[in-house]
Scaffold this motif. Sequence first.
Motif, mmCIF file in Angstrom:
data_model
loop_
_atom_site.group_PDB
_atom_site.id
_atom_site.type_symbol
_atom_site.label_atom_id
_atom_site.label_comp_id
_atom_site.label_asym_id
_atom_site.label_seq_id
_atom_site.Cartn_x
_atom_site.Cartn_y
_atom_site.Cartn_z
ATOM 1 N N PRO A 232 23.125 -1.973 39.010
ATOM 2 C CA PRO A 232 24.187 -2.883 40.307
ATOM 3 C C PRO A 232 23.857 -3.645 40.352
ATOM 4 O O PRO A 232 22.620 -4.602 40.854
ATOM 5 C CB PRO A 232 23.618 -1.316 40.965
ATOM 6 N N GLY A 233 24.944 -5.346 40.441
ATOM 7 C CA GLY A 233 24.927 -6.353 40.380
ATOM 8 C C GLY A 233 23.987 -6.615 39.302
ATOM 9 O O GLY A 233 23.891 -8.430 40.318
ATOM 10 N N ASP A 234 23.831 -5.927 38.422
ATOM 11 C CA ASP A 234 23.729 -6.830 37.454
ATOM 12 C C ASP A 234 24.141 -7.634 36.625
ATOM 13 O O ASP A 234 25.781 -7.410 36.727
ATOM 14 C CB ASP A 234 22.856 -6.209 36.055
ATOM 15 N N ALA A 235 24.041 -8.633 35.938
ATOM 16 C CA ALA A 235 25.059 -9.701 34.762
ATOM 17 C C ALA A 235 25.042 -8.110 33.312
ATOM 18 O O ALA A 235 24.374 -7.885 32.985
ATOM 19 C CB ALA A 235 24.871 -11.169 34.452
ATOM 20 N N ALA A 236 26.364 -8.615 33.288
ATOM 21 C CA ALA A 236 26.612 -7.396 31.382
ATOM 22 C C ALA A 236 27.046 -8.201 30.823
ATOM 23 O O ALA A 236 28.537 -8.562 31.677
ATOM 24 C CB ALA A 236 26.569 -6.096 32.751
ATOM 25 N N ILE A 237 27.296 -7.605 29.562
ATOM 26 C CA ILE A 237 28.696 -7.930 28.798
ATOM 27 C C ILE A 237 29.112 -6.453 27.580
ATOM 28 O O ILE A 237 27.728 -6.096 28.101
ATOM 29 C CB ILE A 237 28.047 -8.980 27.568
ATOM 30 N N VAL A 238 30.177 -6.049 28.636
ATOM 31 C CA VAL A 238 30.358 -4.963 27.506
ATOM 32 C C VAL A 238 31.424 -4.963 26.362
ATOM 33 O O VAL A 238 32.637 -6.232 26.471
ATOM 34 C CB VAL A 238 31.605 -4.496 28.384
ATOM 35 N N TYR A 239 31.559 -5.052 25.054
ATOM 36 C CA TYR A 239 32.176 -5.118 23.798
ATOM 37 C C TYR A 239 32.696 -3.671 23.816
ATOM 38 O O TYR A 239 32.540 -2.938 22.972
ATOM 39 C CB TYR A 239 30.604 -5.751 22.695
ATOM 40 N N CYS A 240 34.192 -4.051 23.197
ATOM 41 C CA CYS A 240 35.017 -3.319 22.667
ATOM 42 C C CYS A 240 35.841 -3.916 21.319
ATOM 43 O O CYS A 240 36.147 -5.222 21.363
ATOM 44 C CB CYS A 240 36.097 -3.363 23.775
ATOM 45 N N LEU A 241 36.737 -3.412 20.392
ATOM 46 C CA LEU A 241 36.748 -3.379 19.535
ATOM 47 C C LEU A 241 38.664 -4.011 19.883
ATOM 48 O O LEU A 241 38.694 -5.420 18.686
ATOM 49 C CB LEU A 241 36.951 -2.482 18.481
ATOM 50 N N LEU A 304 22.495 -5.920 30.767
ATOM 51 C CA LEU A 304 23.059 -4.801 29.628
ATOM 52 C C LEU A 304 24.138 -5.594 29.176
ATOM 53 O O LEU A 304 25.169 -6.091 29.676
ATOM 54 C CB LEU A 304 23.618 -3.928 30.835
ATOM 55 N N VAL A 305 23.818 -5.041 27.562
ATOM 56 C CA VAL A 305 25.161 -5.333 26.263
ATOM 57 C C VAL A 305 25.221 -4.039 26.313
ATOM 58 O O VAL A 305 24.284 -3.088 25.742
ATOM 59 C CB VAL A 305 24.236 -5.980 25.875
ATOM 60 N N ALA A 306 26.129 -4.111 26.635
ATOM 61 C CA ALA A 306 27.284 -1.997 26.309
ATOM 62 C C ALA A 306 27.987 -2.438 24.996
ATOM 63 O O ALA A 306 28.318 -3.415 25.026
ATOM 64 C CB ALA A 306 27.865 -1.566 26.957
ATOM 65 N N HIS A 307 28.864 -1.392 24.373
ATOM 66 C CA HIS A 307 29.156 -1.376 23.510
ATOM 67 C C HIS A 307 29.997 -0.637 23.561
ATOM 68 O O HIS A 307 29.346 1.146 23.398
ATOM 69 C CB HIS A 307 28.239 -1.706 21.899
ATOM 70 N N LEU A 308 31.413 -0.486 23.735
ATOM 71 C CA LEU A 308 31.933 0.641 23.649
ATOM 72 C C LEU A 308 32.745 1.260 22.526
ATOM 73 O O LEU A 308 33.412 3.383 22.598
ATOM 74 C CB LEU A 308 33.182 0.606 24.895
ATOM 75 N N ASP A 309 32.764 0.642 21.524
ATOM 76 C CA ASP A 309 33.030 0.949 20.300
ATOM 77 C C ASP A 309 32.049 0.618 19.260
ATOM 78 O O ASP A 309 30.919 -0.704 18.858
ATOM 79 C CB ASP A 309 34.687 0.418 19.637
ATOM 80 N N LEU A 310 31.755 1.099 18.054
ATOM 81 C CA LEU A 310 30.954 1.295 16.775
ATOM 82 C C LEU A 310 30.902 -0.421 16.064
ATOM 83 O O LEU A 310 32.604 -1.059 15.741
ATOM 84 C CB LEU A 310 30.920 1.446 15.550
ATOM 85 N N PRO A 311 30.034 -1.052 16.760
ATOM 86 C CA PRO A 311 29.563 -3.072 15.482
ATOM 87 C C PRO A 311 30.316 -2.681 14.476
ATOM 88 O O PRO A 311 29.254 -1.179 13.645
ATOM 89 C CB PRO A 311 28.326 -3.177 15.955
ATOM 90 N N LYS A 312 30.468 -3.219 13.406
ATOM 91 C CA LYS A 312 30.475 -3.142 12.004
ATOM 92 C C LYS A 312 29.540 -3.476 11.072
ATOM 93 O O LYS A 312 29.332 -2.869 10.310
ATOM 94 C CB LYS A 312 31.990 -4.132 11.447
ATOM 95 N N SER A 313 28.737 -3.845 11.870
ATOM 96 C CA SER A 313 27.462 -4.273 11.225
ATOM 97 C C SER A 313 25.882 -3.986 12.231
ATOM 98 O O SER A 313 25.934 -4.656 13.160
ATOM 99 C CB SER A 313 27.493 -5.561 10.094
ATOM 100 N N ILE A 314 24.481 -4.178 11.204
ATOM 101 C CA ILE A 314 24.039 -4.058 12.403
ATOM 102 C C ILE A 314 23.446 -5.638 12.780
ATOM 103 O O ILE A 314 22.819 -6.254 13.789
ATOM 104 C CB ILE A 314 22.445 -3.034 11.349
ATOM 105 N N GLU A 315 23.842 -6.747 11.473
ATOM 106 C CA GLU A 315 23.584 -7.608 11.985
ATOM 107 C C GLU A 315 24.109 -8.068 13.289
ATOM 108 O O GLU A 315 24.120 -9.051 14.253
ATOM 109 C CB GLU A 315 24.160 -9.014 10.985
#
Length: 609
Positions: A232-241, A304-315
């Motif tokens: 709560p109250g934290d800066a976050a980045i959420v990645y979607c495809l 927090l860094v969240a991914h709602l979709d699978l990234p294409k690579s580990i890199e």
Amino acid sequence: MTSPGAQDALDALRRVFGYDSFRPGQQEIIEHVVAGGDALVLMPTGGGKSLCYQIPALVRPGVGVVVSPLIALMQDQVDALRALGVRAAFLNSTQNLDQRREVERAFRAGELDLLYLAPERLQLDSTAQLFDQGKIALFAIDEAHCVSQWGHDFRPDYLALSMLHERWPDVPRVALTATATEATHTEIAERLGLKDARHFVASFDRPNIQYRIVPKNSPTKQLLELLRTEHPGDAAIVYCLSRASVEKTAEFLANNGVPALPYHAGLDAGTRERHQSRFLREDGLVVVATIAFGMGIDKPDVRLVAHLDLPKSIEGYYQETGRAGRDGLPSTAWMAYGLADVVQQRKMIDSSDGDFAHRRSATLHLDAMLALCETVTCRRTQLLAYFGEGGGQPCGNCDTCLAPPESWDGTIAAQKFLSAVFRLKNERNQKFGAGQIIDVLLGKETEKVKQYRHDELTVFGIGKELREAEWRGVVRQLLAHGLLGVEGDYGTLVLTDASAEVLGRRREVHLRREPERPAKIAKSARTSSAAPVDLAEADKPVFERLRAWRAATAKEQGVPAYVVFHDATLREIASRRPAALAELGTISGIGESKLDRYGEQVLEVLAES
């Protein structure tokens, strides 16, 4: 450190940046570049790459020229350096003619320590002519993985950077990246002409980041719960495809009381710039973005860094998750992952316009990403092994360590599912997606099952020992292991060459079973950045007053809060409560310029506490 250059570097670290010692790996790199050597540096995000060229630029005669792909962030990078007393400037397309001429004059006059510019500008004859008229201390090529055509952020303009050594052979070059496999590492060296340079590879471990991957089940609701309960109250980045999912997720969060902004290439440049600026300057904002967001952002307090979709690579995954916790405080890398992700990524590769080599490379990248998702062992050790750091012990700070999943013999289940795919193709000449095949195995008499008379198949109802969710897990893992394939626009499932090994009982299939309960979360990862876990209760109100002062000061100056002071510095101030400028100057992160600029104000805040 004994050489004059080495001592000068340490003096600059203390005087300008306010640190008493270098982080692991920095000292050796800096000494090498100060002495005039070329370097290729692989160091994790948050590991202190910038100092590896900033300090040599301050110590060596001339101007350090930094090649960066991040025009939108150059102003913030320069502001942060100027706050430290460093004479920094940039040249890019956002400036008018008078502004560019003033920077060029300062370069010629030797009045700059660092000059930032995009790779495109290096291809202009006027830039080369300018450089011939001044003294260059070094060339720093930031985000060097952009030169790799198989990398995740390929930039064609980076291919021209090999000309730096050809035209200015006596100027040392340092190329830096936070993510590169051995193959990408080799390609960077070849394309930038750095094969004879000294290579420095730091550990890729970020122990303060807790890695967690959970099964998808209404991912936006899962994300909301995570933000409310742990951040709560934290800066976050959420990645979607996709852009559509970015917009939908940002709107969902905002409607549920979480301040969130979208960021993707479909927005006009002004909107993207405003949203990025707000994220950098305001506390507690969430940005929902495509991968177009984040490279080069030096916001240290993203929790927090969240991914709602699978990234294409580990890199790509590693670089994106590395934007969390750059200040070293506990942070979370969280991903929701499901069957549809695997189907979608496989389909995208098969339908891509690239040649066979490109599709093969994309498949290998995806396979490694899927292996990370499906592992029953420590995620961190598998992640590090991908980057060549093998032999590590389980970390105790990822979901598979905190709540180890079970491995079960799924050979019979795999045979049943593959048999159903086989029967549909060979007996009915039909192909279907996972949902219909699971309905057949479960013996569901749906309209679609009856329409195609699938209830007459010998496989109808033979899979009732597993629940629908468990079957979806089976399918996901069969796809991940290459035992099933995806075909066509509708993602229908087909057998692969490897399927025959399972059906012919020549190969066993061991599958991951998700734990009944979610992983127990370490207290440090649950705690908001607004209340650092290592502060005494009596010191937390002081920290909050310092944060309020910092926010007001940053807003007045039009810069991000971290340009004034990092959270870690404020935390130490709150804990030690210095009573004089000399004592304040001994705190990590407070150099001479910041002590002169903010010292008295900080002491006033402390006096009122």
